[in-house]
Design a protein around this motif. Structure first.
Motif, mmCIF file in Angstrom:
data_model
loop_
_atom_site.group_PDB
_atom_site.id
_atom_site.type_symbol
_atom_site.label_atom_id
_atom_site.label_comp_id
_atom_site.label_asym_id
_atom_site.label_seq_id
_atom_site.Cartn_x
_atom_site.Cartn_y
_atom_site.Cartn_z
ATOM 1 N N THR A 138 0.848 -1.191 0.000
ATOM 2 C CA THR A 138 0.000 0.000 0.000
ATOM 3 C C THR A 138 0.887 1.246 0.000
ATOM 4 O O THR A 138 1.874 1.319 0.727
ATOM 5 C CB THR A 138 -0.909 0.009 1.238
ATOM 6 O OG1 THR A 138 -1.746 -1.151 1.194
ATOM 7 C CG2 THR A 138 -1.774 1.253 1.269
ATOM 8 N N LEU A 139 0.536 2.219 -0.831
ATOM 9 C CA LEU A 139 1.342 3.431 -0.979
ATOM 10 C C LEU A 139 0.690 4.594 -0.244
ATOM 11 O O LEU A 139 -0.529 4.780 -0.312
ATOM 12 C CB LEU A 139 1.496 3.792 -2.454
ATOM 13 C CG LEU A 139 2.189 2.757 -3.354
ATOM 14 C CD1 LEU A 139 2.242 3.273 -4.783
ATOM 15 C CD2 LEU A 139 3.572 2.437 -2.842
ATOM 16 N N LYS A 140 1.499 5.382 0.448
ATOM 17 C CA LYS A 140 1.034 6.559 1.178
ATOM 18 C C LYS A 140 1.772 7.804 0.675
ATOM 19 O O LYS A 140 2.980 7.770 0.480
ATOM 20 C CB LYS A 140 1.293 6.401 2.681
ATOM 21 C CG LYS A 140 0.673 5.164 3.315
ATOM 22 C CD LYS A 140 -0.841 5.248 3.366
ATOM 23 C CE LYS A 140 -1.419 4.036 4.089
ATOM 24 N NZ LYS A 140 -2.907 4.067 4.122
ATOM 25 N N ARG A 141 1.021 8.899 0.496
ATOM 26 C CA ARG A 141 1.637 10.186 0.192
ATOM 27 C C ARG A 141 1.672 11.000 1.478
ATOM 28 O O ARG A 141 0.682 11.108 2.193
ATOM 29 C CB ARG A 141 0.846 10.937 -0.878
ATOM 30 C CG ARG A 141 1.442 12.321 -1.188
ATOM 31 C CD ARG A 141 0.656 13.055 -2.260
ATOM 32 N NE ARG A 141 0.827 12.414 -3.564
ATOM 33 C CZ ARG A 141 -0.144 11.822 -4.241
ATOM 34 N NH1 ARG A 141 -1.368 11.753 -3.727
ATOM 35 N NH2 ARG A 141 0.090 11.268 -5.413
ATOM 36 N N GLN A 142 2.835 11.592 1.768
ATOM 37 C CA GLN A 142 2.968 12.337 3.013
ATOM 38 C C GLN A 142 2.340 13.711 2.922
ATOM 39 O O GLN A 142 2.224 14.293 1.833
ATOM 40 C CB GLN A 142 4.439 12.470 3.398
ATOM 41 C CG GLN A 142 5.220 13.480 2.566
ATOM 42 C CD GLN A 142 6.646 13.638 3.039
ATOM 43 O OE1 GLN A 142 7.337 12.658 3.272
ATOM 44 N NE2 GLN A 142 7.081 14.882 3.176
ATOM 45 N N GLN A 143 1.935 14.224 4.054
ATOM 46 C CA GLN A 143 1.357 15.561 4.138
ATOM 47 C C GLN A 143 2.473 16.597 4.070
ATOM 48 O O GLN A 143 3.471 16.500 4.778
ATOM 49 C CB GLN A 143 0.573 15.695 5.447
ATOM 50 C CG GLN A 143 -0.198 16.989 5.594
ATOM 51 C CD GLN A 143 -1.001 17.012 6.879
ATOM 52 O OE1 GLN A 143 -0.631 16.368 7.846
ATOM 53 N NE2 GLN A 143 -2.096 17.753 6.874
ATOM 54 N N ASP A 144 2.330 17.574 3.216
ATOM 55 C CA ASP A 144 3.356 18.610 3.069
ATOM 56 C C ASP A 144 3.453 19.461 4.329
ATOM 57 O O ASP A 144 2.441 19.871 4.900
ATOM 58 C CB ASP A 144 3.044 19.511 1.875
ATOM 59 C CG ASP A 144 3.184 18.776 0.554
ATOM 60 O OD1 ASP A 144 3.892 17.754 0.528
ATOM 61 O OD2 ASP A 144 2.579 19.224 -0.439
ATOM 62 N N GLY A 145 4.681 19.717 4.750
ATOM 63 C CA GLY A 145 4.926 20.637 5.844
ATOM 64 C C GLY A 145 4.575 20.112 7.216
ATOM 65 O O GLY A 145 4.594 20.873 8.190
ATOM 66 N N ALA A 146 4.243 18.847 7.321
ATOM 67 C CA ALA A 146 3.850 18.303 8.614
ATOM 68 C C ALA A 146 5.066 17.870 9.411
ATOM 69 O O ALA A 146 6.020 17.332 8.871
ATOM 70 C CB ALA A 146 2.919 17.107 8.412
ATOM 71 N N ALA A 147 5.030 18.118 10.715
ATOM 72 C CA ALA A 147 6.074 17.650 11.612
ATOM 73 C C ALA A 147 5.407 17.239 12.929
ATOM 74 O O ALA A 147 4.846 18.095 13.617
ATOM 75 C CB ALA A 147 7.112 18.738 11.865
ATOM 76 N N VAL A 149 5.918 13.776 10.366
ATOM 77 C CA VAL A 149 5.362 13.471 9.050
ATOM 78 C C VAL A 149 4.099 12.631 9.215
ATOM 79 O O VAL A 149 4.095 11.626 9.925
ATOM 80 C CB VAL A 149 6.398 12.714 8.190
ATOM 81 C CG1 VAL A 149 5.789 12.345 6.849
ATOM 82 C CG2 VAL A 149 7.641 13.574 7.992
ATOM 83 N N ARG A 150 3.045 13.045 8.537
ATOM 84 C CA ARG A 150 1.774 12.327 8.600
ATOM 85 C C ARG A 150 1.287 11.998 7.191
ATOM 86 O O ARG A 150 1.741 12.573 6.201
ATOM 87 C CB ARG A 150 0.726 13.164 9.328
ATOM 88 C CG ARG A 150 1.066 13.440 10.791
ATOM 89 C CD ARG A 150 -0.072 14.148 11.498
ATOM 90 N NE ARG A 150 0.292 14.446 12.882
ATOM 91 C CZ ARG A 150 0.175 13.571 13.885
ATOM 92 N NH1 ARG A 150 -0.322 12.354 13.651
ATOM 93 N NH2 ARG A 150 0.537 13.917 15.109
ATOM 94 N N VAL A 151 0.353 11.061 7.128
ATOM 95 C CA VAL A 151 -0.214 10.630 5.848
ATOM 96 C C VAL A 151 -1.193 11.672 5.341
ATOM 97 O O VAL A 151 -2.060 12.143 6.082
ATOM 98 C CB VAL A 151 -0.927 9.274 5.997
ATOM 99 C CG1 VAL A 151 -1.659 8.919 4.695
ATOM 100 C CG2 VAL A 151 0.059 8.183 6.356
ATOM 101 N N GLN A 152 -1.041 12.030 4.075
ATOM 102 C CA GLN A 152 -2.022 12.893 3.419
ATOM 103 C C GLN A 152 -3.074 12.067 2.696
ATOM 104 O O GLN A 152 -4.263 12.395 2.732
ATOM 105 C CB GLN A 152 -1.337 13.834 2.423
ATOM 106 C CG GLN A 152 -2.314 14.750 1.676
ATOM 107 C CD GLN A 152 -1.617 15.629 0.673
ATOM 108 O OE1 GLN A 152 -0.465 15.393 0.314
ATOM 109 N NE2 GLN A 152 -2.291 16.659 0.205
ATOM 110 N N ALA A 153 -2.611 10.993 2.022
ATOM 111 C CA ALA A 153 -3.559 10.183 1.260
ATOM 112 C C ALA A 153 -2.942 8.827 0.955
ATOM 113 O O ALA A 153 -1.719 8.667 0.973
ATOM 114 C CB ALA A 153 -3.929 10.891 -0.047
ATOM 115 N N THR A 154 -3.819 7.864 0.691
ATOM 116 C CA THR A 154 -3.396 6.560 0.180
ATOM 117 C C THR A 154 -3.459 6.607 -1.336
ATOM 118 O O THR A 154 -4.446 7.056 -1.915
ATOM 119 C CB THR A 154 -4.309 5.443 0.711
ATOM 120 O OG1 THR A 154 -4.193 5.394 2.135
ATOM 121 C CG2 THR A 154 -3.914 4.093 0.129
ATOM 122 N N VAL A 155 -2.396 6.163 -1.973
ATOM 123 C CA VAL A 155 -2.295 6.225 -3.435
ATOM 124 C C VAL A 155 -2.667 4.868 -4.023
ATOM 125 O O VAL A 155 -2.077 3.846 -3.638
ATOM 126 C CB VAL A 155 -0.862 6.604 -3.867
ATOM 127 C CG1 VAL A 155 -0.759 6.668 -5.381
ATOM 128 C CG2 VAL A 155 -0.460 7.932 -3.248
#
Length: 240
Positions: A138-147, A149-155
């Motif tokens: 499963t692929l995850k795109r990270q959330q920009d600017g998060a600290a 790092v958190r998941v933004q979406a599943t690809v």
């Protein structure tokens, strides 16, 4: 039909003083395993290793072979080293219509059987192709600017493949594609070919044909190589 191995990089992500292609694995430098597997494919007329100018390590760690050549025309990037190697092949008797299989020096667990499978699939194709694996994780795109790092979406992974090498194309066609892509981000040969509107074949590769990039990859690669040789006893890796 030729193999070309760009080996002018430093492998800085491993944190070793020695370029990673010369690190010892299972009793031999990494590049010796890579070249040995390619030489095991009898249909290859020759294997050319592209090194940086002034690099004498390859000559010291690769046993002389009639089908093995060293070309000291490596560049600052992978694409530059490949382009220099293609030019070297053309200057030393290759024809622009000949096939070339470009393979990463750090994919030292490649097998001659995988190379043969790529050749069988591509030799009558108008474009060429590459070894690759369908993505299983499963692929995850990270959330920009998060600290942190958190998941933004599943690809969605459907239809996605992980590119490997060798990648097999005509010498002249690949040289033209790399020239046309000069200055752009060309991460592999297939991407340069794709930029010309062509669609390379995807040929199923092997999970063991991974690229040694991080320290943990060294231990995994050595385990694969030792298992193939029948030697399973652990040993301490030497990182230079």
């Amino acid at each position: 039909m030729y193999a070309l191995v760009p080996a002018a990089g430093s492998g800085s992500r491993l944190g070793s003083e020695l370029p990673k292609q010369y690190l010892e694995l299972a009793g031999q430098p990494m590049i010796a395993h890579t070249v040995g597997a390619l030489l095991g494919c009898a249909r290859l007329r020759g294997v050319t290793v592209v090194v940086a100018p002034g690099d004498t390590r390859a000559a010291a760690c690769l046993a002389p072979q009639p089908r093995l050549q060293l070309a000291d025309c490596g560049g600052a990037t992978r694409a530059a080293s490949v382009r220099g190697g293609l030019r070297w092949l053309l200057e030393h008797g290759a024809d622009a219509r000949d096939w070339v299989l470009v393979h990463d020096a750090a994919r030292c667990c490649i097998t001659a059987q995988a190379v043969d499978r790529l050749v069988d699939a591509c030799r009558d194709d108008a474009v060429g192709g590459l070894l690759a694996l369908p993505l299983a994780d499963t692929l995850k795109r990270q959330q920009d600017g998060a600290a942190p790092v958190r998941v933004q979406a599943t690809v969605p992974r459907g239809g996605l493949w992980q590119a490997q090498t060798p990648q097999m194309f005509r010498i002249g066609q690949l040289a033209d594609a790399l020239d046309a892509g000069a200055g752009a981000e060309v991460t592999d040969e297939a991407s340069a070919i794709e930029a010309q509107g062509l669609r390379p074949l995807l040929v199923p590769g092997e999970a063991s044909n991974f690229k040694v990039t991080l320290p943990g990859d060294l231990e995994l690669a050595e385990a694969v190589l030792l298992a193939r040789s029948g030697t399973r006893a652990p040993r301490r890796l030497r990182h230079g």
